[in-house]
Design a protein around this motif. Structure first.
Motif, short mmCIF file in Angstrom:
data_model
loop_
_atom_site.label_atom_id
_atom_site.label_comp_id
_atom_site.label_asym_id
_atom_site.label_seq_id
_atom_site.Cartn_x
_atom_site.Cartn_y
_atom_site.Cartn_z
N ARG A 263 0.83 -1.21 0.00
CA ARG A 263 0.00 0.00 0.00
C ARG A 263 0.86 1.26 0.00
N HIS A 264 1.91 1.26 0.83
CA HIS A 264 2.81 2.41 0.87
C HIS A 264 3.55 2.58 -0.46
N SER A 267 1.16 4.08 -2.98
CA SER A 267 0.96 5.50 -2.70
C SER A 267 2.16 6.32 -3.13
N GLN A 268 3.35 5.80 -2.87
CA GLN A 268 4.57 6.52 -3.28
C GLN A 268 4.63 6.70 -4.79
N SER A 270 2.18 6.55 -6.94
CA SER A 270 1.09 7.41 -7.40
C SER A 270 1.46 8.87 -7.19
N ARG A 271 2.16 9.14 -6.09
CA ARG A 271 2.63 10.51 -5.84
C ARG A 271 3.59 10.95 -6.93
N SER A 274 1.75 11.67 -10.18
CA SER A 274 0.84 12.81 -10.17
C SER A 274 1.41 14.02 -10.90
N LEU A 365 -4.21 6.25 -10.77
CA LEU A 365 -4.24 7.05 -9.54
C LEU A 365 -3.47 8.35 -9.71
N PHE A 371 -3.40 10.15 -3.43
CA PHE A 371 -2.45 9.34 -2.66
C PHE A 371 -2.36 9.91 -1.24
N SER A 372 -1.77 9.13 -0.35
CA SER A 372 -1.50 9.58 1.00
C SER A 372 0.01 9.60 1.20
N TRP A 373 0.49 10.62 1.91
CA TRP A 373 1.93 10.72 2.15
C TRP A 373 2.16 11.43 3.47
N ARG A 377 -3.56 13.30 3.17
CA ARG A 377 -4.19 12.81 1.95
C ARG A 377 -4.19 13.92 0.90
#
Length: 388
Positions: A263-264, A267-268, A270-271, A274, A365, A371-373, A377
């Motif tokens: 999951r992390h 998210s990374q 996807s960041r 972006s 995504l 994403f969350s970082w 969020r």
């Protein structure tokens, strides 16, 4: 199998074969640019190492210990606390009492890495700025190797970074990430060899203050949650005459731990993805290659089902998958020789099977910048304060 079996007969077959051909053009360009550089800089100017840190109490001690033992005569270390809620600033302050080169600064804009770096660079004494992350480890020759690439016309040096180190046992997930990041570094290395670097990593980066000032630092991209490395690099590449080079010397490698979970990792990535809308304007060539990669990954994901339903012939399916895997194997092998990460070879098939779906999900995504970082969020790839 006859070559006639590969002649496209349907629009989808035309699409996947053209995408595979364009992908190979990119692969050939990357591989041909993977050239080792030998540092020629004799002078050793004063260097300011700037590290932005947020909630890194568990790892920053090891990072600063490595930074404190550099085989380099003139440097300082500035840690900018980015709104930590753990013991990060207290730990840095305690270490600073025993090392006059270490200073702690506190950013009032918690959660903005670019704002933290901006504060650190403004307070830095050196004309050469080096950055790494608070959870990274570097060798004692890091500064010496990176600064050796700073010829008079060089404004930025992109360093090699890797997940883990040679011989580490990272398990299946960690090895997947390490291999994926190694391929990314191979592409950065290859594109830099052609004088057109496509990406960079803040885990291992050196630049001149004058190049940074010439593009007005991070001001143009301060609203973005990501890109303190690649967006700055692209601005220096497109807005100045400074050269950007890749450092392939082993003494200058940086090491980063794997993500805590799938999951992390998602998210990374996807960041990172972006920033694609900005890359379309800043570097159309890189954006075009990302679009080809994304399209080909979609094809590989859906092609088996389409073939089973009769929408694509089996020889075409094999040709597309073989071309994708063959090109990626070439990049991996060249990057593997640079890093000597031969232990990752056993995970290559796992990576090749998962990576197309990974690219599809991350790309989707990344388009919405979701994403969350660091506990925050994000939407549309913007910093929380810029969200609608």
């Amino acid at each position: 199998m006859s070559w006639h079996a590969l002649v496209p007969q349907h629009p989808l077959e035309w699409f996947v074969l053209v995408a595979a051909a364009l992908y190979w053009v990119g692969i050939g360009w990357f591989v041909s640019g993977m050239r080792r550089l030998v540092g020629g800089q004799v002078e050793q100017p004063f260097v300011s190492v700037v590290v932005a840190a947020r909630d890194e109490a568990e790892r920053i001690g090891a990072c600063l210990q490595r930074l404190a033992t550099q085989e380099y005569p003139h440097y300082e270390i500035l840690v900018v606390d980015d709104g930590s809620r753990d013991g990060t600033p207290d730990l840095v302050e305690a270490l600073a009492k025993g090392d006059g080169r270490l200073r702690l600064l506190r950013s009032t804009e918690g959660g903005s890495k670019k704002a933290a770096l901006t504060l650190g660079i403004a307070a830095a004494k050196g004309d050469i700025i080096a950055t790494t992350d608070a959870d990274c480890l570097v060798g004692s020759g890091w500064l010496r190797g990176m600064v050796a690439q700073c010829e008079d016309d060089v404004g930025m040096v992109i360093g090699f970074s890797q997940i883990g180190a040679e011989g580490d046992r990272l398990g299946a997930r960690g090895s997947y990430e390490a291999l994926d990041f190694l391929n990314l570094m191979g592409c950065i290395w290859g594109s830099s060899g052609h004088g057109h670097p496509m990406a960079a990593s803040g885990q291992n980066l050196v630049f001149r203050r004058s190049a940074y000032d010439e593009v007005n630092g991070y001001q143009r991209v301060l609203h973005r949650a990501s890109g303190d490395d690649v967006l700055l690099m692209q601005m220096v590449r497109t807005k100045t005459r400074w050269k950007i080079v890749f450092c392939s010397e082993e003494i200058a490698f940086a090491q980063h731990p794997p993500a805590a979970s799938w999951r992390h990792l998602l998210s990374q990535r996807s960041r990172w993805a972006s920033n694609a809308p900005l890359m379309a304007r800043m570097d159309p060539l890189f954006f075009a290659y990302m679009a080809v990669t994304y399209s080909l990954s979609w094809c590989v994901v859906i092609a088996p089902l389409v073939t089973a339903l009769g929408g694509m012939r089996f020889p075409v399916l094999l040709a597309v998958i073989a071309s994708k895997w063959g090109g990626e194997w070439l990049v991996f092998r060249r990057a593997c020789r640079l890093s000597r990460r031969v232990e990752l070879t056993r995970y290559w098939i796992l990576w090749a099977l998962i990576q197309p779906l990974h690219v599809v999900v991350v790309g989707a995504l990344g388009v919405v910048g979701l994403f969350s970082w660091k506990g925050k969020r994000h939407r549309w790839g913007q910093a929380p304060s810029m969200e609608a």
